[in-house]
Motif scaffolding. Structure first.
Motif, mmCIF file in Angstrom:
data_model
loop_
_atom_site.group_PDB
_atom_site.id
_atom_site.type_symbol
_atom_site.label_atom_id
_atom_site.label_comp_id
_atom_site.label_asym_id
_atom_site.label_seq_id
_atom_site.Cartn_x
_atom_site.Cartn_y
_atom_site.Cartn_z
ATOM 1 N N VAL A 401 0.852 -1.191 0.000
ATOM 2 C CA VAL A 401 0.000 0.000 0.000
ATOM 3 C C VAL A 401 0.887 1.241 0.000
ATOM 4 N N ASN A 402 1.941 1.227 0.811
ATOM 5 C CA ASN A 402 2.853 2.357 0.889
ATOM 6 C C ASN A 402 3.501 2.636 -0.472
ATOM 7 N N LEU A 403 3.946 1.579 -1.154
ATOM 8 C CA LEU A 403 4.596 1.752 -2.461
ATOM 9 C C LEU A 403 3.601 2.290 -3.496
ATOM 10 N N ARG A 405 0.785 4.020 -2.874
ATOM 11 C CA ARG A 405 0.413 5.419 -2.554
ATOM 12 C C ARG A 405 1.552 6.365 -2.952
ATOM 13 N N ASN A 406 2.792 5.955 -2.717
ATOM 14 C CA ASN A 406 3.941 6.772 -3.154
ATOM 15 C C ASN A 406 3.894 6.985 -4.657
ATOM 16 N N ALA A 407 3.581 5.891 -5.403
ATOM 17 C CA ALA A 407 3.542 5.986 -6.870
ATOM 18 C C ALA A 407 2.445 6.968 -7.292
ATOM 19 N N PRO A 439 7.895 11.214 -12.083
ATOM 20 C CA PRO A 439 9.099 11.958 -12.489
ATOM 21 C C PRO A 439 10.404 11.256 -12.121
ATOM 22 N N GLY A 440 10.340 10.111 -11.462
ATOM 23 C CA GLY A 440 11.580 9.425 -11.052
ATOM 24 C C GLY A 440 12.056 9.954 -9.707
ATOM 25 N N LEU A 441 13.205 9.454 -9.249
ATOM 26 C CA LEU A 441 13.685 9.803 -7.904
ATOM 27 C C LEU A 441 14.436 11.132 -7.912
ATOM 28 N N PHE A 453 13.806 9.081 7.715
ATOM 29 C CA PHE A 453 13.741 10.552 7.659
ATOM 30 C C PHE A 453 14.287 11.117 6.353
ATOM 31 N N VAL A 454 14.172 10.326 5.261
ATOM 32 C CA VAL A 454 14.552 10.836 3.945
ATOM 33 C C VAL A 454 13.259 11.124 3.191
ATOM 34 N N THR A 455 13.018 12.406 2.916
ATOM 35 C CA THR A 455 11.769 12.753 2.220
ATOM 36 C C THR A 455 11.957 13.996 1.379
ATOM 37 N N THR A 456 11.104 14.107 0.299
ATOM 38 C CA THR A 456 11.116 15.351 -0.476
ATOM 39 C C THR A 456 9.769 16.042 -0.310
ATOM 40 N N LYS A 457 8.921 15.445 0.551
ATOM 41 C CA LYS A 457 7.565 15.994 0.685
ATOM 42 C C LYS A 457 7.505 16.937 1.883
ATOM 43 N N THR A 459 5.039 17.541 3.877
ATOM 44 C CA THR A 459 4.468 16.946 5.081
ATOM 45 C C THR A 459 4.922 15.503 5.271
ATOM 46 N N GLY A 460 5.848 15.059 4.439
ATOM 47 C CA GLY A 460 6.300 13.667 4.522
ATOM 48 C C GLY A 460 7.134 13.419 5.769
ATOM 49 N N MET A 461 7.103 12.201 6.234
ATOM 50 C CA MET A 461 7.918 11.863 7.412
ATOM 51 C C MET A 461 9.186 11.134 6.978
ATOM 52 N N GLY A 462 9.103 10.560 5.765
ATOM 53 C CA GLY A 462 10.303 9.887 5.272
ATOM 54 C C GLY A 462 10.630 8.589 5.994
ATOM 55 N N VAL A 463 9.612 7.999 6.634
ATOM 56 C CA VAL A 463 9.899 6.727 7.310
ATOM 57 C C VAL A 463 9.284 5.547 6.566
ATOM 58 N N GLY A 464 8.381 5.841 5.607
ATOM 59 C CA GLY A 464 7.656 4.766 4.917
ATOM 60 C C GLY A 464 8.606 3.730 4.329
ATOM 61 N N LEU A 465 9.509 4.177 3.473
ATOM 62 C CA LEU A 465 10.381 3.222 2.779
ATOM 63 C C LEU A 465 11.338 2.515 3.741
ATOM 64 N N SER A 466 11.742 3.211 4.810
ATOM 65 C CA SER A 466 12.655 2.537 5.752
ATOM 66 C C SER A 466 11.906 1.426 6.487
ATOM 67 N N GLY A 488 9.568 7.353 -14.911
ATOM 68 C CA GLY A 488 9.188 6.718 -13.647
ATOM 69 C C GLY A 488 10.166 5.663 -13.144
ATOM 70 N N VAL A 489 9.776 5.070 -12.014
ATOM 71 C CA VAL A 489 10.626 4.069 -11.372
ATOM 72 C C VAL A 489 9.787 2.819 -11.073
ATOM 73 N N THR A 490 10.488 1.731 -10.768
ATOM 74 C CA THR A 490 9.806 0.504 -10.367
ATOM 75 C C THR A 490 10.366 0.044 -9.032
HETATM 76 P P1 ADP Z 1 7.370 9.926 2.553
HETATM 77 O O1 ADP Z 1 6.401 9.377 1.582
HETATM 78 O O2 ADP Z 1 6.786 10.260 3.860
HETATM 79 O O3 ADP Z 1 8.203 11.007 1.975
HETATM 80 P P2 ADP Z 1 8.815 7.504 2.034
HETATM 81 O O4 ADP Z 1 9.894 6.836 2.780
HETATM 82 O O5 ADP Z 1 7.663 6.664 1.672
HETATM 83 O O6 ADP Z 1 8.343 8.715 2.889
HETATM 84 O O7 ADP Z 1 9.411 8.097 0.703
HETATM 85 C C1 ADP Z 1 10.651 8.768 0.733
HETATM 86 C C2 ADP Z 1 10.851 9.581 -0.491
HETATM 87 O O8 ADP Z 1 11.121 8.728 -1.601
HETATM 88 C C3 ADP Z 1 9.691 10.419 -0.931
HETATM 89 O O9 ADP Z 1 9.650 11.665 -0.262
HETATM 90 C C4 ADP Z 1 9.941 10.599 -2.418
HETATM 91 O O10 ADP Z 1 10.821 11.677 -2.659
HETATM 92 C C5 ADP Z 1 10.702 9.343 -2.783
HETATM 93 N N1 ADP Z 1 9.831 8.393 -3.498
HETATM 94 C C6 ADP Z 1 9.206 7.345 -2.972
HETATM 95 N N2 ADP Z 1 8.507 6.683 -3.911
HETATM 96 C C7 ADP Z 1 8.700 7.353 -5.080
HETATM 97 C C8 ADP Z 1 8.243 7.188 -6.443
HETATM 98 N N3 ADP Z 1 7.424 6.177 -6.782
HETATM 99 N N4 ADP Z 1 8.661 8.070 -7.365
HETATM 100 C C9 ADP Z 1 9.486 9.095 -7.034
HETATM 101 N N5 ADP Z 1 9.932 9.292 -5.788
HETATM 102 C C10 ADP Z 1 9.572 8.458 -4.810
#
Ligand code: ADP
Length: 502
Positions: A401-403, A405-407, A439-441, A453-457, A459-466, A488-490
């Motif tokens: 779900v996290n992946l 929603r990120n997409a 747009p890719g990473l 704590f890596v995020t570009t958002k 309001t993001g917390m940057g903990v989802g992917l970790s 994009g990315v996969t």
């Molecule tokens: P958050 O969503 O709270 O920022 P995540 O750990 O889920 O935390 O994501 C970290 C960062 O990874 C995002 O802020 C975004 O910059 C980048 N990211 C994650 N998924 C994608 C994606 N599908 N395409 C581009 N960037 C992504």
């Protein structure tokens, strides 16, 4: 039961009998009168046809027995009144031959009328049966209509070719189509792509192999409304054989509200998890600092003391070695503290079950992509069979779900929005891929994507992917990202087959 004589007499003179035998007598009398009236013309030649007509009329209107009576009476009348010598019984063999002929013909006529009336009766019985059947059919149809109108769940009946046979009122409300719009068309019109194109294949495979993916099991799938929006639904399909034809009955329950509240709950849970993780991390760092402080201080003290002792010359080397040993022991203790901490983190409770990755992904898709249609995102999927996995389903679905929603979030800024979800077997593992056209990473996150704590958002917390990363690893699996050839990315998640995980 035997009749008494009285009953027999009563039967014989019952009104319908009087009428029937009376008819026979009258018909013979009528024939006699007409024959006598025509005596001059017929030149004293008896005319059988007149009497035969009387017998025939009696057979038609009064039945067999009165007709036999009419026949016997006619023969007698002809013999006595029309054969020479008149007024007496004739013994002339020619007359007898004529009488035998008359009786044969009249008897044949009686038999024919009987046959005709029997077949008329048969035809009437067949007509009655037909009417009965059509009444029965009509009442069955009415019952079916009543069921379709009142059944609370949406119900769709299709044939083996996928053509809709009936569509309940609840289904009309749910999908926005009227029954007329759907009946006679392929049920795939109620599905979004790619399921629409694949559905005929699903039925075909089931009919060929008998391998049921959905029949008798029930599943969460995505459906398409008339207005083009999609919604998650719980689908249960039953198979029936109606008049030798295969029919499939689908019961549909709208899961939008249920999933909405589940999503809300999950969001709350993940926020809570985040908060509690932060608190736990704070507490843990304090405890760690406190626990590690002691051995570290001791190590530093032993090291300083050893240096001072060594300044005393070669004689003190033995003392200094003792101090270095003590410092080493303290370092080991610090190592044990850290190990204990890791053990604690790694052995948190998990409820694992053996799951089919396709089903896990389908449910996660229904959960995460419920509003993707409205957001103008095309969903494509290729869910092929993959080895079963032994997982904490909630945790793995949290990852998926996290992946997803990120997409979706990443694609907000682009024109062409497609999310492509794939499940396949890769080297004994089950691999799930979630591909977007975003747009890719961003370069600043690419290298440390799975760190906290890596995020570009904003309001993001940057903990989802970790968290995804640690969940994948705790399942003995892997998570990684590749850059698409197009935009994009996969994100890939690979899970070991059940029975082989760490
Ligand atoms: P958050 O969503 O709270 O920022 P995540 O750990 O889920 O935390 O994501 C970290 C960062 O990874 C995002 O802020 C975004 O910059 C980048 N990211 C994650 N998924 C994608 C994606 N599908 N395409 C581009 N960037 C992504």
């Amino acid at each position: 039961m035997r009749r008494t004589k009285l009953q027999t007499v009563a039967w014989w003179i019952s009104r319908s009998n009087i009428r029937a035998y009376g008819f026979a007598v009258l018909a013979t009398l009528f024939s006699y009168l007409v024959r006598t009236g025509l005596d001059a013309v017929l030149n004293a030649r008896p005319t059988f046809s007149l009497f035969a007509f009387g017998v025939l009329a009696t057979a038609v209107f009064a039945g067999v027995r009165p007709a036999v009576l009419a026949m016997v009476l006619s023969a007698a009348v002809m013999n006595v009144f029309f054969f020479e010598p008149l007024g007496h019984i004739s013994h002339d063999p020619r007359d007898l031959v004529e009488l035998v002929l008359f009786v044969t013909i009249a008897g044949g006529m009686i038999a024919l009328t009987q046959l005709a009336s029997a077949s008329a009766e048969q035809a009437q019985t067949a007509i009655d049966r037909q009417r009965e059947l059509s009444d029965q059919l009509q009442s069955e149809e009415a019952t079916q209509r009543a069921i379709l109108a009142t059944i609370p769940d949406a119900m769709v009946v299709i044939d083996a070719k996928g053509i809709v046979q009936s569509f309940s009122s609840a289904a009309e409300k749910l999908f926005g189509h009227t029954a007329q719009e759907v009946i006679g068309r392929n049920v795939s019109m109620l599905m979004p792509q790619p399921f629409r194109d694949e559905h005929d294949g699903y039925i075909g495979r089931f009919l060929r192999t008998g391998e049921a993916r959905i029949i008798g099991r029930g599943r969460t799938v995505t459906a398409l409304k008339k207005d083009g929006t999609t919604f998650p639904m719980d689908l249960a399909v039953g198979e029936a054989h109606v008049a030798g034809r295969r029919t499939f009955v689908g019961f549909i329950r709208d899961l939008t509200a249920k999933l909405e509240s589940e999503r809300h709950l999950q969001r709350l849970q993940s926020e809570l998890l985040h908060a509690s993780r932060l608190t736990a991390m704070g507490e843990m760092s304090a405890a760690l600092a406190h626990e590690l402080n002691q051995p570290l201080t001791a190590i530093s003290n032993y090291a300083k003391a050893a240096r001072r002792t060594l300044a005393g010359g070669a004689a003190k080397i033995e003392d200094a070695r003792g101090m270095m040993d003590k410092a080493a022991a303290q370092a080991l203790r610090a190592g044990q503290i850290i190990k204990r901490l890791r053990d604690f983190v790694e052995h948190r409770d998990m409820t694992r079950t053996i799951e089919d990755p396709v089903k896990v992904v389908e449910e996660a898709m229904a959960l995460a992509l419920v509003d993707a249609g409205q957001a103008g995102v095309r969903i494509r999927s290729e869910l092929t069979a993959a080895p079963e996995v032994y997982i904490d389903k909630i945790q793995i679905q949290q990852v998926l779900v996290n992946l997803m929603r990120n997409a979706l979030e990443a694609m907000q800024a682009v024109e062409d929005r497609t999310i492509y979800v794939k499940v396949a077997a890769e080297d004994t593992h089950a691999e799930i891929a979630i591909c977007d056209t975003g747009p890719g990473l961003a370069p600043e996150v690419a290298a440390r994507l799975f760190q906290p704590f890596v995020t570009t958002k904003k309001t993001g917390m940057g903990v989802g992917l970790s968290i995804c990363h640690s969940i994948a690893e705790s399942h003995g699996g892997r998570i990684w990202v590749t850059v698409n050839e197009g935009p994009g990315v996969t994100f890939h998640v690979s899970l070991p087959p059940a029975g082989t995980e760490a």
